[in-house]
Design a protein around this motif. Structure first.
Motif, short mmCIF file in Angstrom:
data_model
loop_
_atom_site.label_atom_id
_atom_site.label_comp_id
_atom_site.label_asym_id
_atom_site.label_seq_id
_atom_site.Cartn_x
_atom_site.Cartn_y
_atom_site.Cartn_z
N UNK A 167 0.86 -1.19 0.00
CA UNK A 167 0.00 0.00 0.00
C UNK A 167 0.89 1.23 0.00
N UNK A 168 0.73 2.05 -1.02
CA UNK A 168 1.52 3.29 -1.08
C UNK A 168 1.18 4.20 0.10
N UNK A 169 -0.09 4.26 0.47
CA UNK A 169 -0.50 5.12 1.59
C UNK A 169 0.11 4.61 2.91
N UNK A 170 0.05 3.27 3.11
CA UNK A 170 0.63 2.72 4.33
C UNK A 170 2.12 2.94 4.38
N UNK A 171 2.79 2.81 3.22
CA UNK A 171 4.23 3.05 3.16
C UNK A 171 4.55 4.50 3.51
N UNK A 172 3.74 5.43 2.99
CA UNK A 172 3.96 6.85 3.26
C UNK A 172 3.81 7.16 4.75
N UNK A 173 2.84 6.53 5.39
CA UNK A 173 2.65 6.75 6.84
C UNK A 173 3.85 6.26 7.62
N UNK A 174 4.39 5.09 7.24
CA UNK A 174 5.55 4.55 7.95
C UNK A 174 6.76 5.45 7.77
N UNK A 175 6.96 5.95 6.57
CA UNK A 175 8.09 6.85 6.32
C UNK A 175 7.93 8.15 7.10
N UNK A 176 6.72 8.71 7.09
CA UNK A 176 6.47 9.97 7.80
C UNK A 176 6.67 9.79 9.30
N UNK A 177 6.20 8.66 9.84
CA UNK A 177 6.39 8.39 11.26
C UNK A 177 7.87 8.25 11.60
N UNK A 178 8.62 7.56 10.72
CA UNK A 178 10.06 7.40 10.95
C UNK A 178 10.76 8.75 10.91
N UNK A 179 10.42 9.59 9.93
CA UNK A 179 11.05 10.90 9.81
C UNK A 179 10.75 11.77 11.03
#
Length: 712
Positions: A167-179
């Motif tokens: 999921x592109x959206x799920x991936x984006x959330x994980x990256x944003x949380x990590x950042x």
């Protein structure tokens, strides 16, 4: 832009508290402080206002942000107000109050708990010229527009299912949380520009062994990576089952790349070879029943917009490891940004700039011709975190001189963003608010001139209090809304609070001088001469006398209350009246002593009587008396009684015993051949009891013993 109810509800709690503190300052509170810990205190602000007329007023303020404030919230806040000994409490609930809470406040806490809802705050902020922060206005505008940028992602249809979900959206959330965990960046500030996904093909096989009955499903990822028994594999069991149900799949990305580590034919060969070795059977015994291609998400590369900056992220989709790369924006970027912000706000060019970085923040300080400023940014996103622009003192003075060239600045109060000046003009006092962040000013109200207020105040005070010829000695402006005047004359002084809007007298404190208090008493007691004046906090006590009385009169400090609190005969007159009164009791009486306690207490002795009279302190009237016959008088009276009743010619006194506390005398006389015993009341001279006994004879002794005991 002015405050609105939507803005109030959108405001972060810390920002709201800061604006409430600014409001308190403009409302005239001189001391106010945000508490260190809301969790420990249960409140947000403590404020104190000093008023020379009403005294010191302490308030506690709490901000309620979780829905409507209910009656329970009101009771808890009221208990806290009592705990901190506050005169009043302000409960702010931006979304309002329940019906029960409003009823509770009106019935139980009227005047003590003041409810402010969002609409009340909007009105107060408007009345005191408090503007919302620029970043808050921007946030509201963005929400109102509701604009969503078109996603850069495209849909790619694949000719085979995905073995693992992507999921592109799920991936984006994980990256944003990590950042956000690594840098001072909020997830909402990260925006996707592009997403490149790398997929790898693999194959699912259904296989069995001839005649042996052994069978399973296998997954071939590459020549080296083969899972022979997928249905019992913890990670693959469910994904394999789902993949066999689908024929195609779709992923959302800007680019997709497919790696082919092994061809379908090679996959069959390596699978049979592996199965033969592990199952210890010939390859010819391995039967392939079905083959299905699947795709494995392996790697994702993201290009991101982070505020005004850019960043890159690389995600290993097989083990979920994330690499995030961002560099702070340049000094030149922030310097140029600061110049633009200051120019837009002040219309002036910056003279000097100084830049410092600390923990991901950039702080730029400097000044223009009229302003000093400080602008802070997020060093990674470029987001302005705060802008503080303040007009310098010289520029403020010059602005007021230009605006009111004939005026005199009575006082100037500088706040964090606003200065308020009271300027004396020919026709009144102008209350001027200066926006220190922009250099603009507004005349918010015009108060009456001191002379005009003085005329009205003087008329009110002189018509209602015993003061005359009052002159204006000094004045000052209270809370930028009222005038406080000091009026004085030889009669005393008055502190008068005047409403700046109407010129009416709102409150006053009047205090006459001791000399004026003496004059007031002299007017009411013209036949008396004043001998002393004692001053207390709220009153005078004046002593006066004439040839008959001494009086004490209480006069209130404002001269309106005159009360006689004591009147007493002068001692010489009291002694003369006492002499007359005791001689009425006994013509031969003489005064032994006279004392003034609650009333005059007179002790006397006479030829036949002694005792005490109590005379009224002011009139000399006999209030009570305690008169007794003397022992000699009692003795003479009883001698006469014995002669008259018993015929004794020469009775002799044997014994006289005076029981003063009991009010009687026991007396024993001897006659020619008898003893006489009597108990006589010393107040009335009445014989209470009487007995006789023969002097000689057989029974005489027994009788005498009995009577001696009774009349001892």
């Amino acid at each position: 832009m002015a405050w609105t109810l939507d803005l109030i509800r959108l405001t972060p709690e810390e920002t709201l508290i800061e604006n409430v503190i600014e409001l308190l300052k403009r409302m005239g509170f001189r001391n106010y402080e945000k508490v260190a810990s809301r969790k420990d205190w249960g409140i947000d602000i403590v404020a104190i206002r000093d008023d020379p007329i009403s005294g010191t007023e302490k308030l506690v303020i709490a901000v309620h942000r979780k829905g409507l404030a209910a009656s329970r919230d009101v009771n808890v806040f009221a208990d806290l107000a009592d705990k901190y000994k506050a005169d009043k409490g302000i409960l702010i609930s931006t979304t309002g109050f329940t019906k029960d809470a409003k009823v509770l406040i009106s019935r139980e806490y009227r005047g003590r708990i003041i409810p402010w809802d969002g609409e009340k705050l909007v009105s107060l902020f408007h009345n005191y010229s408090i503007e919302p922060p620029a970043e808050l206005v921007e946030m509201a505008a963005a929400q109102k527009r509701g604009q969503k940028k078109e996603s850069p992602l495209k849909e790619f249809e694949l000719d085979a299912p995905l073995l693992y979900d992507f999921s592109a959206e799920g991936l984006m959330k994980r990256v944003a949380s990590f950042a956000s965990s690594m840098y001072p960046i909020k997830a909402g500030e990260i925006e996707l520009r592009s997403l490149s996904v790398t997929l790898s093909s693999a194959y699912i096989f259904s296989w069995s062994v001839e005649e042996g009955g052994d069978k399973d499903k296998a997954v071939v990822f590459s020549p080296e990576n083969i899972v022979l028994r997928a249905t019992s594999h913890k990670k693959l069991r469910v994904p394999v089952t789902k993949a066999l149900l689908d024929d195609r799949s779709i992923i959302r990305a800007t680019e997709r790349e497919i790696e082919v580590p092994i061809s379908p034919s090679e996959a069959v060969l390596v699978l049979k070879s592996r199965a033969s070795r592990e199952l210890d059977v010939p390859e010819g015994k391995i039967v392939i029943h079905e083959r299905k291609k699947v795709y494995i998400p392996k790697m994702a590369e993201l290009e991101l917009k982070v505020g005004e900056n850019t960043a890159k992220a690389v995600v290993n989709l097989e083990n979920n490891e994330i690499e995030f790369h961002i560099t702070p924006l340049s000094d030149e970027y922030f310097l140029e940004k600061a110049r633009g912000i200051i120019s837009e706000q002040t219309g002036e060019k910056t003279v000097e700039l100084d830049l410092k970085r600390d923990k991901g923040k950039v702080k730029i300080t400097g000044w223009t011709e009229r302003f000093s400023f400080e602008v802070s940014f997020n060093g990674y996103t470029g987001k302005p975190l705060g802008v503080e622009v303040l007009m310098n003192d010289e520029a403020l003075d010059e602005l007021l001189r230009r605006a009111y060239p004939d005026g005199e600045v009575l006082n100037l109060e500088k706040g964090k963003k606003v200065a308020v000046a009271n300027i004396l003009l020919g026709d009144g006092i102008a209350v001027v608010e200066v926006d220190l962040t922009r250099g603009s000013y507004t005349e918010v109200r015009r108060l009456p001139s001191p002379e005009e207020a003085y005329k009205n105040a003087r008329e009110v005070i002189e018509n209602n209090f015993p003061l005359g010829n009052l002159e204006l000695k000094s004045y000052w402006v209270l809370e930028h809304k009222y005038l406080e005047l000091i009026l004085e004359s030889g009669d005393g002084k008055a502190v008068v609070k005047v409403d700046g809007a109407t010129g009416d007298v709102l409150d006053y404190i009047v205090e006459i001088t001791p000399e004026r208090a003496k004059e007031i008493v002299a007017e009411k007691y013209p036949e008396f001469g004043i001998t002393a004046v004692e001053e207390a906090e709220a009153e005078y006590t004046i002593t006066a006398e004439n040839d008959r009385h001494e009086v004490k009169i209480r006069v209130s400090k404002d001269g309106k209350l005159i009360e006689e609190i004591d009147r007493v005969l002068k001692r010489e007159l009291a002694e003369n009246i006492a002499g007359e009164k005791v001689r009425e009791v006994d013509p031969e009486a003489a005064i032994k002593g006279i004392k003034l306690r609650e009333h005059w207490e007179v002790e006397f002795t006479g030829g036949t009587k002694v005792g005490k009279l109590v005379l009224h302190r002011a009139t000399g009237e006999v209030l009570s008396q305690d008169v007794r016959f003397t022992e000699m008088a009692i003795e003479a009276m009883y001698h006469n009684h014995v002669r008259k009743v018993y015929g004794e010619k020469e009775p002799k006194t044997e014994r006289v015993t005076h029981y003063k506390d009991r009010g009687y005398i026991n007396i024993k006389l001897s006659g020619k051949d008898r003893f006489y015993y009597a108990r006589i009341d010393t107040r009335t001279g009445r014989i209470i009891s009487e007995d006789t006994a023969p002097i000689k004879g057989i029974t005489a002794k027994l009788k005498q013993i009995q009577l001696e005991s009774r009349y001892k």
